[in-house]
Motif scaffolding. Structure first.
Motif, PDB file in Angstrom:
ATOM      1  N   PRO A  60       0.835  -1.220   0.000  1.00 39.28           N
ATOM      2  CA  PRO A  60       0.000   0.000   0.000  1.00 39.28           C
ATOM      3  C   PRO A  60       0.861   1.257   0.000  1.00 39.28           C
ATOM      4  N   LYS A  61       0.316   2.315  -0.608  1.00 40.29           N
ATOM      5  CA  LYS A  61       1.052   3.572  -0.693  1.00 40.29           C
ATOM      6  C   LYS A  61       1.211   4.229   0.677  1.00 40.29           C
ATOM      7  N   HIS A  62       0.243   4.020   1.584  1.00 45.48           N
ATOM      8  CA  HIS A  62       0.304   4.642   2.901  1.00 45.48           C
ATOM      9  C   HIS A  62       0.986   3.752   3.940  1.00 45.48           C
ATOM     10  N   ALA A  63       1.593   2.654   3.517  1.00 41.34           N
ATOM     11  CA  ALA A  63       2.247   1.748   4.460  1.00 41.34           C
ATOM     12  C   ALA A  63       3.492   2.402   5.050  1.00 41.34           C
ATOM     13  N   LEU A  64       3.837   2.022   6.267  1.00 44.82           N
ATOM     14  CA  LEU A  64       5.023   2.564   6.928  1.00 44.82           C
ATOM     15  C   LEU A  64       6.271   2.030   6.264  1.00 44.82           C
ATOM     16  N   SER A  65       7.249   2.905   6.149  1.00 46.91           N
ATOM     17  CA  SER A  65       8.519   2.469   5.569  1.00 46.91           C
ATOM     18  C   SER A  65       9.308   1.663   6.590  1.00 46.91           C
ATOM     19  N   ASP A  66      10.256   0.922   6.084  1.00 47.45           N
ATOM     20  CA  ASP A  66      11.088   0.114   6.979  1.00 47.45           C
ATOM     21  C   ASP A  66      11.916   0.994   7.912  1.00 47.45           C
ATOM     22  N   GLU A  67      12.299   2.181   7.456  1.00 50.55           N
ATOM     23  CA  GLU A  67      13.079   3.081   8.303  1.00 50.55           C
ATOM     24  C   GLU A  67      12.261   3.549   9.508  1.00 50.55           C
ATOM     25  N   VAL A  68      10.999   3.887   9.251  1.00 51.58           N
ATOM     26  CA  VAL A  68      10.141   4.336  10.359  1.00 51.58           C
ATOM     27  C   VAL A  68       9.918   3.203  11.352  1.00 51.58           C
ATOM     28  N   LYS A  69       9.727   2.019  10.853  1.00 53.38           N
ATOM     29  CA  LYS A  69       9.527   0.876  11.746  1.00 53.38           C
ATOM     30  C   LYS A  69      10.761   0.629  12.608  1.00 53.38           C
ATOM     31  N   GLU A  70      11.938   0.678  11.998  1.00 54.16           N
ATOM     32  CA  GLU A  70      13.170   0.450  12.745  1.00 54.16           C
ATOM     33  C   GLU A  70      13.394   1.549  13.786  1.00 54.16           C
ATOM     34  N   ARG A  71      13.079   2.791  13.410  1.00 55.37           N
ATOM     35  CA  ARG A  71      13.246   3.898  14.356  1.00 55.37           C
ATOM     36  C   ARG A  71      12.298   3.760  15.541  1.00 55.37           C
ATOM     37  N   ALA A  72      11.040   3.408  15.279  1.00 57.78           N
ATOM     38  CA  ALA A  72      10.082   3.236  16.369  1.00 57.78           C
ATOM     39  C   ALA A  72      10.497   2.108  17.304  1.00 57.78           C
ATOM     40  N   ALA A  73      10.958   1.005  16.736  1.00 60.30           N
ATOM     41  CA  ALA A  73      11.398  -0.119  17.572  1.00 60.30           C
ATOM     42  C   ALA A  73      12.613   0.252  18.402  1.00 60.30           C
ATOM     43  N   ALA A  74      13.569   1.001  17.807  1.00 58.03           N
ATOM     44  CA  ALA A  74      14.765   1.397  18.544  1.00 58.03           C
ATOM     45  C   ALA A  74      14.429   2.362  19.684  1.00 58.03           C
ATOM     46  N   LEU A  75      13.526   3.304  19.430  1.00 56.30           N
ATOM     47  CA  LEU A  75      13.126   4.239  20.482  1.00 56.30           C
ATOM     48  C   LEU A  75      12.400   3.529  21.617  1.00 56.30           C
ATOM     49  N   TYR A  76      11.580   2.562  21.290  1.00 56.19           N
ATOM     50  CA  TYR A  76      10.873   1.815  22.333  1.00 56.19           C
ATOM     51  C   TYR A  76      11.865   1.074  23.226  1.00 56.19           C
ATOM     52  N   THR A  77      12.864   0.464  22.624  1.00 51.54           N
ATOM     53  CA  THR A  77      13.844  -0.295  23.412  1.00 51.54           C
ATOM     54  C   THR A  77      14.724   0.625  24.245  1.00 51.54           C
ATOM     55  N   ALA A  78      15.093   1.786  23.684  1.00 52.02           N
ATOM     56  CA  ALA A  78      16.052   2.658  24.351  1.00 52.02           C
ATOM     57  C   ALA A  78      15.416   3.543  25.416  1.00 52.02           C
ATOM     58  N   LYS A  79      14.223   4.106  25.169  1.00 48.07           N
ATOM     59  CA  LYS A  79      13.666   5.124  26.060  1.00 48.07           C
ATOM     60  C   LYS A  79      12.303   4.789  26.634  1.00 48.07           C
TER      61      LYS A  79
END
Length: 440
Positions: A60-79
């Motif tokens: 889908p055109k509105h799907a999240l990019s892999d970069e956004v997914k990786e950033r969200a996962a990293a922020l959840y783990t770190a902070k």
């Protein structure tokens, strides 16, 4: 192809073979005749593939990019580790300028294995109690111990009160343990900011009730008044109806508040770098204000039920420890091993051995309560008395004169006793000698 698409292909083939009419085929698929004709044209042009969904397999055109997914996962783990999906989405928007929905955040965390899908429990059927109609009709008050600062500090208790009609947290304070002082501070915060509520709902902790509050039949017939705790006396003085719940479910409004605060405050305090209980208390008003802005609801009635606090009432002298003492002859009384007297001369007359009420405030001030007024007390100064132990002096021996009657009498009788004693010894000795000669 899905089962529904295979059904469409089968119906379209029967219609095209003449086994079914367009009307019958449309009724079997739950479509209109015009839609069935379109399916027939797609089948004739592309075959069975034309009936299947055309977006299958495409991103889908509105799907999240892999970069956004990786950033969200990293922020959840770190902070933001431990926050729920909704709170995590709010924190990303507030602190990271990353706008994601709670459902998108949940899918990302599930795909990365950072969260596990919880199995929903079967809801228990019960009749929920309707909220009170007006703000100020009822407050619910409670405390919960929890590791609010995680491993950075020992666990301590959060005292809070919530309005039943609006869901607004009217007061909150951290204390090392659940105590009367914490509940008193919460009530003072709420009363000073909103006013006096009509009722208060609490559990049956001994802070709220006296252990001997249940009167016997004889006591009731004798007209004795139900004993109250110091907190209960404060509620009675402010004319607040105090209701004590039998089960935790009865005060479910504040019980659900603990789930929300335990889930959110821990993350917020961690992000603010709070390390001590005092620092947590300083940051608490801002966090409670944020909570009220997000979770409060409008009451069914716009009219407020709060009662304005009268100006002559000082809450510092209401939420106190209360005990009764008897006055001494010099307007003195004893409280916790210390003797107090009036701090200033008073025009009021206090009878000796009369019973008075002593109140101890949250700051440790000791006052005597008389006719709705606080009479200041002060400690009496005791003189240092040195223990003087008198030793009894030994009496000098007294020697009577030679011509003293006592000495003369004593000497004569002593001589007679000695004479009698001597004659007795001689008789005994002679008898002993005769006995010895008889044996030999």
């Amino acid at each position: 192809m899905t089962r529904a698409e295979m059904k469409k292909v089968l119906v379209v083939e029967k219609v095209m073979d003449g086994h079914m009419t367009n009307r019958e085929g449309a009724l079997s698929l739950g479509l209109s005749e015009r839609q069935l004709i379109r399916l027939k044209k797609k089948y004739q042009a592309e075959g069975a593939k034309g009936i299947s969904h055309q977006n299958r397999g495409k991103k889908p055109k509105h799907a999240l990019s892999d970069e956004v997914k990786e950033r969200a996962a990293a922020l959840y783990t770190a902070k933001y580790l431990g926050s729920n999906s909704c709170h995590f989405a709010e924190l990303l928007k507030e602190h990271e300028d990353l706008h994601l929905s709670s459902s998108s955040v949940r899918r990302v965390l599930l795909d990365k294995g950072l969260k596990q899908a919880k199995q929903r429990r079967r809801n228990k059927t019960h009749q929920p109690r309707q909220r009170r109609a007006q703000a100020g009709m009822l407050w619910q008050i409670d405390a919960t111990p929890f590791a609010w600062l995680e491993e950075r500090a020992p666990a301590f208790a959060l005292h809070a009160a919530i309005d039943d009609a609006t869901g607004i947290v009217v007061g909150a304070v951290f204390r090392p343990h659940e105590c009367r002082e914490g509940y008193s501070l919460v009530m003072q915060q709420g009363i000073n900011h909103y006013g006096l509520p009509l009722g208060l709902y609490s559990d049956r902790h001994t802070i709220f009730r006296s252990p001997n509050e249940k009167l016997s039949v004889e006591q009731e017939l004798a007209g004795e008044i139900q004993p109250l705790s110091s907190f209960g006396k404060a509620m009675c003085e402010l004319n607040i109806e105090h209701i004590k719940a039998v089960t935790p479910q009865a005060k479910g409004r504040i019980e659900r508040l603990w789930l929300t605060l335990q889930d959110r405050l821990v993350i917020e305090l961690r992000l603010m770098g709070i390390q001590t209980l005092d620092a947590a208390n300083k940051a608490l008003p801002k966090l409670i204000q944020k909570h009220n802005k997000q979770f409060s609801v409008a009451p069914r009635s716009s009219e407020s039920a709060y009662v304005q606090l009268q100006k002559h009432i000082e809450l510092n002298y209401v939420f106190t420890l209360r005990e009764h003492r008897k006055l001494g002859a010099g307007n003195t009384l004893s409280y916790r091993g210390v003797t107090y007297t009036l701090a200033e001369p008073s025009s009021q007359r206090f009878d000796a051995k009369s019973t008075v009420e002593v109140r101890e405030t949250l700051t440790g001030e000791i006052v005597m309560w008389h006719q709705g007024q606080a009479v200041l007390l002060k400690k009496t100064e005791k003189r240092d008395r040195k223990e003087q132990t008198k030793k009894a002096s030994s009496a000098q021996p007294r020697k009577p004169a030679k011509e003293h009657p006592w000495k003369t009498t004593y000497s004569t009788s002593s001589t007679k006793r000695n004479t009698k004693k001597t004659s007795f010894q001689e008789v005994a000795y002679s008898q002993h000698n005769h006995f010895v000669e008889a044996i030999w």
